[in-house]
Design an enzyme around this catalytic site. Structure first.
Site, short mmCIF file in Angstrom:
data_model
loop_
_atom_site.label_atom_id
_atom_site.label_comp_id
_atom_site.label_asym_id
_atom_site.label_seq_id
_atom_site.Cartn_x
_atom_site.Cartn_y
_atom_site.Cartn_z
N HIS A 23 103.33 -2.62 7.29
CA HIS A 23 104.67 -1.90 6.67
C HIS A 23 106.05 -1.89 7.21
O HIS A 23 107.01 -2.19 6.88
CB HIS A 23 104.67 -0.46 5.83
CG HIS A 23 105.65 0.26 5.38
ND1 HIS A 23 105.94 0.68 4.07
CD2 HIS A 23 107.23 1.24 6.52
CE1 HIS A 23 106.97 0.91 3.57
NE2 HIS A 23 107.66 1.27 5.31
N GLU A 24 105.16 -1.35 8.97
CA GLU A 24 106.19 -1.23 9.47
C GLU A 24 106.71 -2.75 9.68
O GLU A 24 108.02 -3.10 10.05
CB GLU A 24 106.04 -1.11 10.21
CG GLU A 24 105.74 0.82 10.30
CD GLU A 24 107.36 1.43 9.83
OE1 GLU A 24 107.65 1.04 9.73
OE2 GLU A 24 107.22 2.68 8.73
N HIS A 45 109.76 -4.07 7.73
CA HIS A 45 110.89 -3.68 8.44
C HIS A 45 111.73 -4.82 9.10
O HIS A 45 112.72 -5.31 9.61
CB HIS A 45 110.96 -2.23 8.86
CG HIS A 45 110.79 -1.08 7.25
ND1 HIS A 45 111.85 -1.59 6.41
CD2 HIS A 45 109.91 0.50 7.33
CE1 HIS A 45 111.23 -0.15 5.37
NE2 HIS A 45 110.53 0.24 6.12
N HIS A 67 113.20 -0.40 1.68
CA HIS A 67 111.84 0.30 1.14
C HIS A 67 111.79 -0.08 -0.39
O HIS A 67 113.24 -0.15 -0.65
CB HIS A 67 112.30 2.02 1.27
CG HIS A 67 110.96 2.46 2.50
ND1 HIS A 67 111.76 3.47 2.85
CD2 HIS A 67 110.30 2.08 3.12
CE1 HIS A 67 111.46 3.62 4.20
NE2 HIS A 67 110.36 2.92 4.13
ZN LIG Z 1 109.39 1.94 5.83
#
Ligand SMILES: [Zn+2]
Ligand SMILES: [Zn+2]
Length: 245
Positions: free
Chosen positions: A198-199, A202, A208
């Site tokens: 997930h990170e 980014h 998101h």
């Molecule tokens: Zn996030």
């Protein structure tokens, strides 16, 4: 008793204010006083409720508070206008380096979980990730606690689990994990592979998603499909990097 209820409702409102300041740009009052009935508070509650697919009433009902209490990513759900970072890397070979490890897991296990998290994105896109053992890399990975040199201190166990900066120079791309969490390989504690993938989304420039199936959904879910990515994630990373080369 009435007093206990009043104290509890003030505590919940304080938690909500803090949450909305962190993730929905609720302005901080210079006096430090909290106005939990003002128009801006209510509209931010509504923004948050609609992001998570709840009834956008602006009222702190139990469903809303439950989402606010869920462990999640530290990156805001709405744009921070002060953040002048670029939206993607202008290259398709991206370097990374590990600076500080967690003691929750052996180093070789951490390496494996993070490598496979990079591989999730590499498989879905034209990107290649190269590990560096010295010098600056695009994505510097660290396990840290509380205040750790950026403007976003971690908060102890649960709450915020990790955060990453979007592509750019300096801190851009850097990914920090809260080492007050219990990092694991499985479904207990927090699964490092899932959070890292997930990170890194980014760190590559993704924001998101409101779609609970997306890897870029803000709250933590231990149970995800083997590939982690929803079709939306694959489409988004390819759209973001499609004009390269
Ligand atoms: Zn996030
Ligand atoms: Zn940080």
């Amino acid at each position: 008793c009435v007093c206990v209820c009043v104290v509890i409702s003030i505590m919940l409102a304080c938690m909500a204010v803090e949450y909305l300041q962190k993730f929905y740009n609720l302005p901080k009052k210079p006096s430090g006083r909290i106005r939990r009935s003002g128009p801006s508070f209510t509209s931010k509650v509504k923004d948050m409720q609609s992001f998570f697919g709840l009834n956008a009433t602006g009222v702190l009902d139990s469903e809303t508070l439950e989402v606010m209490r869920s462990p999640r990513c530290g990156v805001p759900d709405v744009e921070e206008y002060s953040n002048a970072q670029g939206t993607r890397w202008n290259k398709n070979i991206i370097t990374y380096r590990y600076l500080l490890y967690t003691r929750d897991l052996p180093r070789s296990t951490v390496d494996f979980l993070l490598e496979t998290a990079f591989r999730v994105w590499a498989r879905a896109s034209s990107l290649t990730f190269v590990r560096m053992h010295s010098h600056n890399a695009d994505i510097m990975v660290e396990f840290v606690t509380s205040d750790h040199g950026d403007l976003y201190p971690f908060d102890g166990p649960r709450g915020t689990l990790a955060h990453a900066f979007g592509p750019g120079l300096g801190v851009g791309g850097d990914t920090h994990f809260d080492d007050d969490e219990r990092w694991t390989t499985g479904k207990t504690g927090f699964n490092l592979h899932v959070v890292a993938a997930h990170e890194f989304g980014h760190a590559l420039g993704l924001k998101h998603s409101r779609n609970p199936e997306s890897l870029m959904y803000p709250t933590y879910k231990s149970s995800r499909g083997a590939s982690l990515l929803a079709s939306e994630d694959v489409a988004n990373i390819n759209t973001l990097y499609s004009k390269l080369l």
